[in-house]
Design an enzyme around this catalytic site. Structure first.
Site, PDB file in Angstrom:
ATOM      1  N   HIS A 340      44.701  34.503  34.255  1.00 23.99           N
ATOM      2  CA  HIS A 340      44.002  34.308  35.523  1.00 23.99           C
ATOM      3  C   HIS A 340      44.748  33.253  36.350  1.00 23.99           C
ATOM      4  O   HIS A 340      45.010  32.150  35.871  1.00 23.99           O
ATOM      5  CB  HIS A 340      42.547  33.898  35.313  1.00 23.99           C
ATOM      6  N   ALA A 341      45.079  33.610  37.578  1.00 24.99           N
ATOM      7  CA  ALA A 341      45.950  32.765  38.394  1.00 24.99           C
ATOM      8  C   ALA A 341      45.354  31.380  38.639  1.00 24.99           C
ATOM      9  O   ALA A 341      44.155  31.239  38.894  1.00 24.99           O
ATOM     10  CB  ALA A 341      46.216  33.445  39.729  1.00 24.99           C
ATOM     11  N   HIS A 370      47.504  32.085  48.105  1.00 18.71           N
ATOM     12  CA  HIS A 370      46.293  31.351  47.706  1.00 18.71           C
ATOM     13  C   HIS A 370      46.646  30.189  46.771  1.00 18.71           C
ATOM     14  O   HIS A 370      46.253  29.048  47.007  1.00 18.71           O
ATOM     15  CB  HIS A 370      45.309  32.312  47.018  1.00 18.71           C
ATOM     16  N   GLU A 371      47.380  30.496  45.726  1.00 20.29           N
ATOM     17  CA  GLU A 371      47.690  29.451  44.738  1.00 20.29           C
ATOM     18  C   GLU A 371      48.558  28.352  45.354  1.00 20.29           C
ATOM     19  O   GLU A 371      48.338  27.168  45.125  1.00 20.29           O
ATOM     20  CB  GLU A 371      48.388  30.045  43.508  1.00 20.29           C
ATOM     21  N   HIS A 374      46.718  25.623  47.135  1.00 22.25           N
ATOM     22  CA  HIS A 374      46.218  24.529  46.272  1.00 22.25           C
ATOM     23  C   HIS A 374      47.313  23.476  46.068  1.00 22.25           C
ATOM     24  O   HIS A 374      47.069  22.287  46.157  1.00 22.25           O
ATOM     25  CB  HIS A 374      45.820  25.061  44.897  1.00 22.25           C
ATOM     26  N   GLU A 398      39.818  26.168  48.120  1.00 22.59           N
ATOM     27  CA  GLU A 398      40.051  27.610  47.961  1.00 22.59           C
ATOM     28  C   GLU A 398      40.453  28.274  49.277  1.00 22.59           C
ATOM     29  O   GLU A 398      40.958  29.395  49.278  1.00 22.59           O
ATOM     30  CB  GLU A 398      38.800  28.282  47.394  1.00 22.59           C
ATOM     31  N   HIS A 499      35.560  33.168  35.692  1.00 19.94           N
ATOM     32  CA  HIS A 499      35.026  31.841  36.001  1.00 19.94           C
ATOM     33  C   HIS A 499      33.802  31.450  35.183  1.00 19.94           C
ATOM     34  O   HIS A 499      33.443  30.287  35.159  1.00 19.94           O
ATOM     35  CB  HIS A 499      34.734  31.738  37.499  1.00 19.94           C
ATOM     36  N   TYR A 509      34.214  29.879  46.503  1.00 18.42           N
ATOM     37  CA  TYR A 509      34.930  31.042  47.056  1.00 18.42           C
ATOM     38  C   TYR A 509      34.145  31.678  48.198  1.00 18.42           C
ATOM     39  O   TYR A 509      34.725  32.204  49.142  1.00 18.42           O
ATOM     40  CB  TYR A 509      35.224  32.076  45.968  1.00 18.42           C
TER      41      TYR A 509
HETATM   42  N1  ASP Z   1      42.979  31.977  42.763  1.00 22.52           N
HETATM   43  C1  ASP Z   1      42.233  33.121  42.435  1.00 22.52           C
HETATM   44  C2  ASP Z   1      40.864  32.612  42.035  1.00 22.52           C
HETATM   45  O1  ASP Z   1      40.658  31.523  42.559  1.00 22.52           O
HETATM   46  C3  ASP Z   1      42.962  33.742  41.375  1.00 22.52           C
HETATM   47  C4  ASP Z   1      42.839  35.196  41.350  1.00 22.52           C
HETATM   48  O2  ASP Z   1      41.836  35.725  41.691  1.00 22.52           O
HETATM   49  O3  ASP Z   1      43.790  35.814  40.900  1.00 22.52           O
HETATM   50  O4  ASP Z   1      40.313  32.719  40.968  1.00 22.52           O
HETATM   51  N1  SER Z   2      40.280  34.040  43.015  1.00 27.14           N
HETATM   52  C1  SER Z   2      38.895  34.196  42.844  1.00 27.14           C
HETATM   53  C2  SER Z   2      38.580  35.197  41.770  1.00 27.14           C
HETATM   54  O1  SER Z   2      39.382  35.628  41.050  1.00 27.14           O
HETATM   55  C3  SER Z   2      38.266  34.571  44.135  1.00 27.14           C
HETATM   56  O2  SER Z   2      38.905  35.649  44.724  1.00 27.14           O
HETATM   57  O3  SER Z   2      37.486  35.553  41.584  1.00 27.14           O
HETATM   58 ZN    ZN Z   3      41.909  29.163  43.901  1.00 30.38          ZN
END
Ligand code: ASP
Ligand code: SER
Ligand code: ZN
Length: 600
Positions: A340-341, A370-371, A374, A398, A499, A509
């Site tokens: 997971h990123a 996105h990453e 951060h 985020e 998560h 998010y």
């Molecule tokens: N950054 C995304 C999230 O915050 C990562 C993803 O969805 O790949 O979880």
């Molecule tokens: N990165 C977050 C997720 O994976 C929101 O898109 O759920």
């Molecule tokens: Zn993120």
């Protein structure tokens, strides 16, 4: 997400002495200041250790690295929880504003503080390491082979065979039933810790991190949802009709909820992957970013370099050499990792890294931005004191990279960097907006419901026996979704979303999906853009980038409305920017839906 270390991080020897005569007398403002500064120094030291343990475990999941991470995390949790409890000693002491904010943030520092009794921090840390590792190493059988979540996501993204989709969707959810008991134990411990710091439960602790009363924050998320819900319902109605056209009544009826496995994503949280099914009749989109990336020979590193280039164009300094040497950019073939990123800062200075199992597709093109968002944020606020090294709130964190991705998704930008030969005309606005809405609008109810579920779990409203049923009540209520078939009695479907076992709060998010449009609207204004918002790209806008950086540098040093104001002039979270951006599409959807029986 960004890394968990801010949340769960490490070890140090407590300098603070046990209760003494000095502590029973009313402490002074000078003592408060000294206490906070000492706490910051120790927390910084503890983080340096815990962050590395967490990084190593996430890059090489074994019994031993789990042991190391859990130990470091337990020690860090114990330390920070103890400081948070001690901070209460200064309640009512007239301290300066900075110290007052730090005392407050100290109590909010941990996502799940440990109960203050021997062994509890270890137990909590062991459970979290185990939950995260179980998710990350999860596999199941499909077509005679053991497959990973990455493989399963590929099927959900591209298969149009409902039987196959159902098998993979259900298959991934065989990984999580074994997490249920551990999750219940974890929730109990986390609540005990939160209560010891004076919060009603862990949910209340999470809701307290927005510079307002926790109940007011919950009400605020309701208000925002009401602002965007009609638009989501229009999208739901349109997509359901197209799925019905594609699959027929037996698979997807034209009324009622949508089958969750048909939307191109394992959690039905972003629907962009089924654009081919829902594309408007008569107006074809002249390009597909998935194909362009492959045709132009992009590889994962080139995706990240492209992301870096976008930020450089706004005036941000290049990523350090260590970023390239230390990041994990593709899934290694010979060891278990957390795919997971995420984005990390290992030393709270310049040692920034990402860790993701990048694929060359549109979804990951956006995730790369996105990453990196951060990482640039972390670097921007690195000179703040330890307790202010954080997003203005977690939704800001985020939103930074998503804001960049909004510009980086425009055809104009794709053309500028040589990915797209010809910029399409206004006739392709609806196809473009529909693609964006499939990701951004479809996400909103999901972004809300994950923590609605956890808030209920932490408050005790949802008991372990009700975990799965209540999850699906919320999936139905907010998203209008149903599972492809009845769920087994032992199912623990929340555990199949990263998560939850990863213990990362999720409302961030939802907020980010609003802030990113506020940032975009303000940035385009500053860049002097006069056209429709969805066509605006701020690529190359250095002055705007400088102002954006001024907001980022502030970290969490002041209440977020003031920080929002620095860049946007606004002081409220406001979904009108979402409405502005998508305006032509919403009108179009209403027309398309004529004659449909919308809702579920
Ligand atoms: N950054 C995304 C999230 O915050 C990562 C993803 O969805 O790949 O979880
Ligand atoms: N990165 C977050 C997720 O994976 C929101 O898109 O759920
Ligand atoms: Zn993120």
């Amino acid at each position: 997400m960004k890394s968990m270390l801010m949340a769960a991080a490490a070890a140090a020897v407590l300098v603070a002495a046990g209760p003494s005569a000095a502590q029973t007398a009313k402490p002074t403002a000078a003592e408060a200041k000294a206490f906070v500064e000492n706490a910051e120094a120790q927390i910084e030291k503890a983080n340096a250790f815990a962050a590395r343990a967490a990084w190593v475990r996430a890059n090489f999941i074994t019994e031993d690295t789990q042991w190391l991470e859990a130990k470091a995390s337990a020690e860090q949790n114990e330390l920070a929880t103890r400081f948070a409890m001690e901070a209460a000693r200064f309640d009512g002491v007239p301290v300066d504003a900075v110290t007052a904010r730090k005392l407050k943030l100290l109590k909010l520092y941990l996502v799940s503080p440990a109960p203050n009794r021997p062994g509890a921090a270890e137990e909590l840390a062991n459970l979290l390491t185990k939950l995260d590792s179980t998710y990350s190493t999860g596999k199941f059988e499909f077509k005679g082979k053991q497959i990973t979540l990455n493989d399963a996501e590929d099927v959900l993204r591209s298969s149009r065979d409902p039987a196959e989709l159902k098998a993979v969707w259900e298959g991934w959810r065989t990984v999580s039933p074994q997490m249920r008991a551990d999750y219940a134990t974890f929730a109990g411990l986390s609540n005990e810790g939160a209560k010891s710091l004076g919060f009603k439960d862990t949910g209340a602790l999470w809701r307290s991190n927005y510079d307002m009363d926790p109940d007011a924050f919950a009400a605020e998320t309701d208000r925002l949802w009401k602002q965007v819900e009609p638009f989501y319902r229009n999208l739901h109605c349109y997509v359901r009709a197209r799925l019905n056209d594609q699959y027929g009544d037996a698979v997807q009826p034209r009324t009622g909820p949508i089958r969750a496995d048909l939307l191109g994503n394992m959690w039905a949280q972003q629907w962009g992957n089924i654009y081919d099914i829902v594309q408007p009749k008569g107006v074809t989109s002249s390009y597909d970013l998935n194909k362009l990336l492959v045709e132009k020979g992009y590889d994962p590193v080139k995706m990240v370099k492209t992301g870096e280039n976008f930020y450089s164009s706004l005036g941000f300094a290049p990523l350090p050499e260590t970023f390239w040497n230390r990041s994990l950019i593709t899934r290694p073939r010979d060891r278990e990792v957390v795919c997971h990123a995420s984005a990390w800062n290992l030393d709270d200075k310049d040692d920034i890294r990402i860790k993701m199992c990048t694929k060359v597709n549109a979804e990951d093109f956006s995730t790369v931005h996105h990453e990196l968002g951060h990482n640039y944020y972390q670097r921007a606020y690195k000179d703040q004191p330890v307790l202010f090294r954080n997003g203005a709130n977690d939704g800001f964190h985020e939103a930074i990279g998503d804001f960049a991705a909004l510009s980086a998704s425009t055809p104009t930008y794709l053309n500028q960097i040589g990915l797209l030969e010809k910029v399409p005309g206004a006739d392709e606005d609806i196809p473009f907006l529909l693609k964006m809405a499939l990701d951004k609008i479809a996400f909103l109810p999901f972004g809300l419901l994950v923590d609605r579920w956890r808030w209920q779990v932490f408050s005790g409203e949802t008991t372990p026996e009700e975990y799965n049923a209540d999850w699906w009540k919320l999936r139905l209520q907010y998203q209008g979704l149903m599972p492809p078939a009845q769920r087994p009695a032992d199912a623990f479907d929340p555990g199949a979303k990263y998560h939850v076992p990863g213990n990362t709060p999720y409302t961030r998010y939802f907020l980010a999906h609003i802030y990113q449009f506020q940032f975009h609207r303000a940035a385009c204004q500053q860049a002097g853009w006069k056209g429709p918002l969805h066509r605006c790209s701020v690529y190359g806008q250095k002055e705007m980038g400088e102002r954006f950086n001024r907001m980022m540098e502030l970290g969490q040093s002041q209440p977020w409305p003031q920080t929002l104001k620095v860049f946007t002039g606004e002081t409220r979270t406001d979904a009108s920017a979402v409405a502005d951006y998508f305006k032509p599409l919403n009108t179009w959807l209403v027309q398309q839906n004529k004659g449909e029986n919308c809702g579920w």
